[in-house]
Design a protein around this motif. Sequence first.
Motif, PDB file in Angstrom:
ATOM      1  N   ASN A  35     -11.410  13.137  -9.491  1.00  0.00           N
ATOM      2  CA  ASN A  35     -11.216  11.802  -8.928  1.00  0.00           C
ATOM      3  C   ASN A  35     -10.989  10.832 -10.082  1.00  0.00           C
ATOM      4  O   ASN A  35     -11.840  10.698 -10.959  1.00  0.00           O
ATOM      5  CB  ASN A  35     -12.431  11.390  -8.092  1.00  0.00           C
ATOM      6  N   ILE A  36      -9.841  10.168 -10.080  1.00  0.00           N
ATOM      7  CA  ILE A  36      -9.474   9.238 -11.143  1.00  0.00           C
ATOM      8  C   ILE A  36      -9.167   7.884 -10.526  1.00  0.00           C
ATOM      9  O   ILE A  36      -8.345   7.790  -9.605  1.00  0.00           O
ATOM     10  CB  ILE A  36      -8.260   9.745 -11.940  1.00  0.00           C
ATOM     11  N   VAL A  37      -9.829   6.848 -11.015  1.00  0.00           N
ATOM     12  CA  VAL A  37      -9.636   5.497 -10.503  1.00  0.00           C
ATOM     13  C   VAL A  37      -9.225   4.596 -11.655  1.00  0.00           C
ATOM     14  O   VAL A  37      -9.821   4.634 -12.749  1.00  0.00           O
ATOM     15  CB  VAL A  37     -10.923   4.951  -9.844  1.00  0.00           C
ATOM     16  N   SER A  38      -8.198   3.777 -11.418  1.00  0.00           N
ATOM     17  CA  SER A  38      -7.721   2.836 -12.427  1.00  0.00           C
ATOM     18  C   SER A  38      -7.422   1.505 -11.759  1.00  0.00           C
ATOM     19  O   SER A  38      -6.710   1.461 -10.749  1.00  0.00           O
ATOM     20  CB  SER A  38      -6.460   3.381 -13.119  1.00  0.00           C
ATOM     21  N   ASP A  39      -7.971   0.437 -12.311  1.00  0.00           N
ATOM     22  CA  ASP A  39      -7.778  -0.910 -11.762  1.00  0.00           C
ATOM     23  C   ASP A  39      -7.541  -1.850 -12.940  1.00  0.00           C
ATOM     24  O   ASP A  39      -8.349  -1.891 -13.873  1.00  0.00           O
ATOM     25  CB  ASP A  39      -9.011  -1.336 -10.959  1.00  0.00           C
ATOM     26  N   ASP A  40      -6.441  -2.609 -12.899  1.00  0.00           N
ATOM     27  CA  ASP A  40      -6.148  -3.477 -14.037  1.00  0.00           C
ATOM     28  C   ASP A  40      -6.898  -4.806 -13.985  1.00  0.00           C
ATOM     29  O   ASP A  40      -6.764  -5.622 -14.900  1.00  0.00           O
ATOM     30  CB  ASP A  40      -4.636  -3.726 -14.159  1.00  0.00           C
ATOM     31  N   ARG A  41      -7.703  -5.030 -12.959  1.00  0.00           N
ATOM     32  CA  ARG A  41      -8.535  -6.224 -12.938  1.00  0.00           C
ATOM     33  C   ARG A  41      -9.748  -6.018 -13.845  1.00  0.00           C
ATOM     34  O   ARG A  41     -10.201  -4.899 -14.069  1.00  0.00           O
ATOM     35  CB  ARG A  41      -9.000  -6.535 -11.509  1.00  0.00           C
ATOM     36  N   TYR A  71       0.849  -1.194   0.000  1.00  0.00           N
ATOM     37  CA  TYR A  71       0.000   0.000   0.000  1.00  0.00           C
ATOM     38  C   TYR A  71       0.885   1.245   0.000  1.00  0.00           C
ATOM     39  O   TYR A  71       1.873   1.333   0.737  1.00  0.00           O
ATOM     40  CB  TYR A  71      -0.889   0.048   1.248  1.00  0.00           C
ATOM     41  N   LEU A  72       0.489   2.235  -0.807  1.00  0.00           N
ATOM     42  CA  LEU A  72       1.137   3.545  -0.803  1.00  0.00           C
ATOM     43  C   LEU A  72       0.060   4.614  -0.698  1.00  0.00           C
ATOM     44  O   LEU A  72      -0.905   4.611  -1.462  1.00  0.00           O
ATOM     45  CB  LEU A  72       1.955   3.749  -2.076  1.00  0.00           C
ATOM     46  N   ASN A  73       0.219   5.526   0.245  1.00  0.00           N
ATOM     47  CA  ASN A  73      -0.731   6.611   0.446  1.00  0.00           C
ATOM     48  C   ASN A  73       0.065   7.905   0.637  1.00  0.00           C
ATOM     49  O   ASN A  73       0.818   8.039   1.608  1.00  0.00           O
ATOM     50  CB  ASN A  73      -1.607   6.335   1.677  1.00  0.00           C
ATOM     51  N   THR A  74      -0.079   8.829  -0.290  1.00  0.00           N
ATOM     52  CA  THR A  74       0.680  10.067  -0.225  1.00  0.00           C
ATOM     53  C   THR A  74      -0.207  11.244  -0.607  1.00  0.00           C
ATOM     54  O   THR A  74      -1.156  11.081  -1.383  1.00  0.00           O
ATOM     55  CB  THR A  74       1.913  10.003  -1.142  1.00  0.00           C
ATOM     56  N   SER A 118      -2.322   3.879  -3.877  1.00  0.00           N
ATOM     57  CA  SER A 118      -2.026   2.790  -4.792  1.00  0.00           C
ATOM     58  C   SER A 118      -1.853   1.498  -4.005  1.00  0.00           C
ATOM     59  O   SER A 118      -1.280   1.497  -2.906  1.00  0.00           O
ATOM     60  CB  SER A 118      -0.748   3.086  -5.596  1.00  0.00           C
ATOM     61  N   SER A 119      -2.361   0.398  -4.559  1.00  0.00           N
ATOM     62  CA  SER A 119      -2.202  -0.910  -3.930  1.00  0.00           C
ATOM     63  C   SER A 119      -1.759  -1.917  -4.980  1.00  0.00           C
ATOM     64  O   SER A 119      -2.244  -1.907  -6.117  1.00  0.00           O
ATOM     65  CB  SER A 119      -3.506  -1.367  -3.268  1.00  0.00           C
ATOM     66  N   LEU A 120      -0.837  -2.762  -4.590  1.00  0.00           N
ATOM     67  CA  LEU A 120      -0.313  -3.810  -5.463  1.00  0.00           C
ATOM     68  C   LEU A 120      -0.472  -5.143  -4.756  1.00  0.00           C
ATOM     69  O   LEU A 120       0.005  -5.321  -3.623  1.00  0.00           O
ATOM     70  CB  LEU A 120       1.160  -3.542  -5.787  1.00  0.00           C
ATOM     71  N   VAL A 121      -1.140  -6.071  -5.410  1.00  0.00           N
ATOM     72  CA  VAL A 121      -1.307  -7.423  -4.893  1.00  0.00           C
ATOM     73  C   VAL A 121      -0.485  -8.357  -5.769  1.00  0.00           C
ATOM     74  O   VAL A 121      -0.766  -8.522  -6.966  1.00  0.00           O
ATOM     75  CB  VAL A 121      -2.784  -7.850  -4.891  1.00  0.00           C
ATOM     76  N   LYS A 122       0.549  -8.967  -5.168  1.00  0.00           N
ATOM     77  CA  LYS A 122       1.435  -9.843  -5.914  1.00  0.00           C
ATOM     78  C   LYS A 122       0.923 -11.277  -5.818  1.00  0.00           C
ATOM     79  O   LYS A 122       0.747 -11.826  -4.735  1.00  0.00           O
ATOM     80  CB  LYS A 122       2.868  -9.748  -5.367  1.00  0.00           C
ATOM     81  N   SER A 123       0.668 -11.868  -6.976  1.00  0.00           N
ATOM     82  CA  SER A 123       0.197 -13.249  -7.052  1.00  0.00           C
ATOM     83  C   SER A 123       0.650 -13.814  -8.390  1.00  0.00           C
ATOM     84  O   SER A 123       1.595 -13.295  -8.998  1.00  0.00           O
ATOM     85  CB  SER A 123      -1.325 -13.310  -6.903  1.00  0.00           C
ATOM     86  N   ALA A 124      -0.026 -14.856  -8.851  1.00  0.00           N
ATOM     87  CA  ALA A 124       0.330 -15.396 -10.161  1.00  0.00           C
ATOM     88  C   ALA A 124       0.191 -14.334 -11.238  1.00  0.00           C
ATOM     89  O   ALA A 124       0.969 -14.269 -12.188  1.00  0.00           O
ATOM     90  CB  ALA A 124      -0.556 -16.601 -10.473  1.00  0.00           C
ATOM     91  N   GLN A 125      -0.820 -13.473 -11.075  1.00  0.00           N
ATOM     92  CA  GLN A 125      -0.983 -12.315 -11.957  1.00  0.00           C
ATOM     93  C   GLN A 125      -1.157 -11.083 -11.079  1.00  0.00           C
ATOM     94  O   GLN A 125      -2.158 -10.937 -10.390  1.00  0.00           O
ATOM     95  CB  GLN A 125      -2.193 -12.497 -12.874  1.00  0.00           C
ATOM     96  N   ASN A 126      -0.167 -10.207 -11.067  1.00  0.00           N
ATOM     97  CA  ASN A 126      -0.212  -9.029 -10.208  1.00  0.00           C
ATOM     98  C   ASN A 126      -1.379  -8.120 -10.585  1.00  0.00           C
ATOM     99  O   ASN A 126      -1.733  -8.002 -11.759  1.00  0.00           O
ATOM    100  CB  ASN A 126       1.092  -8.237 -10.310  1.00  0.00           C
TER     101      ASN A 126
END
Length: 312
Positions: A118-124, A57-60, A81-89
Amino acid sequence: MKLNKNFNQLFFILIISIIFIIDLNSQTNPDSTDFSIPVFLPNRLFSNFDKQLNTYYLNTGIDLYGSVSGFEYKINQNFRSSLVKSAQNSIRDEQYLYALGKYKINNNWKQGVLIKSNIVSDDRQLAINQAVINQAMLISEFQLMKGLILIPYGGYSYNTQVDENDTGPVYGLAGRTGDLGFADFGLNSTLRLENEDISPRKNTIRYLDILVTNPFNHEVTNFLNTRFDQYRKDFYLFADSITSAQFDITNNIESRTETNFFLQDLLRHNNLFGLLEFEISGRINLRTIDRDTRYKSADVQSTSIFDTQVDE
């Protein structure tokens, strides 16, 4: 025996006071007007990084408040920003900006500009994994009398969801009364009415909070609080092939309207037997959630096409 009896009574009162001690919800407004500029909050620059198992997690951000020669300003900027590391990040980013500036024309009138983004981006692959909301508004703040402020505002809104771009006016009225004193009671209230007409969608806010304070004496006070709020949000969802062909659309529209009613009466004794602070209250809290789908095809054999309502 008398000492034991008094001790038992005191112990019983202590237990009752612990059971009934309740935060005074009426003194914290979840949706008080956005257009006030706090005086005593410090300016700050912050950045936090945290790791929990395979999630980062990053919060700035930065918060600025101040005034110069009749000009008041408030700037809140936040990036998460949040990054979840798995088979597919998977990565989710959210950028928020709120910038308000007001100039004091005279003692009863302030004119200002408000910018929100407000801008939201999610690669899922979610129903809504990309969204942008940008608003620019002019605001006028009028102090009609001591303790009574009205703020009409209006401007332009740009909204993007799932490759659908919607634009249109956003306008409303905010108001508040602060510590209006009458013969036997005090009155505090907050009002917010807002329409965002970004055709074919529409978002609305309806909010009213009233707190009546009635002090019986310097130790006993009664607080009567009532609140009504209603929020409507329209958002896109992918249309199935049958609905898409029948109505010539790519995305369907779902409306979610949440309505809340709150009523509380609280009695506070701040010096019970010279030892305790005692509060007892009763409350009614009602909530209704309505979900409505804009385009419904009778050829789709699914319960999801029907509107739903939840009452609590």
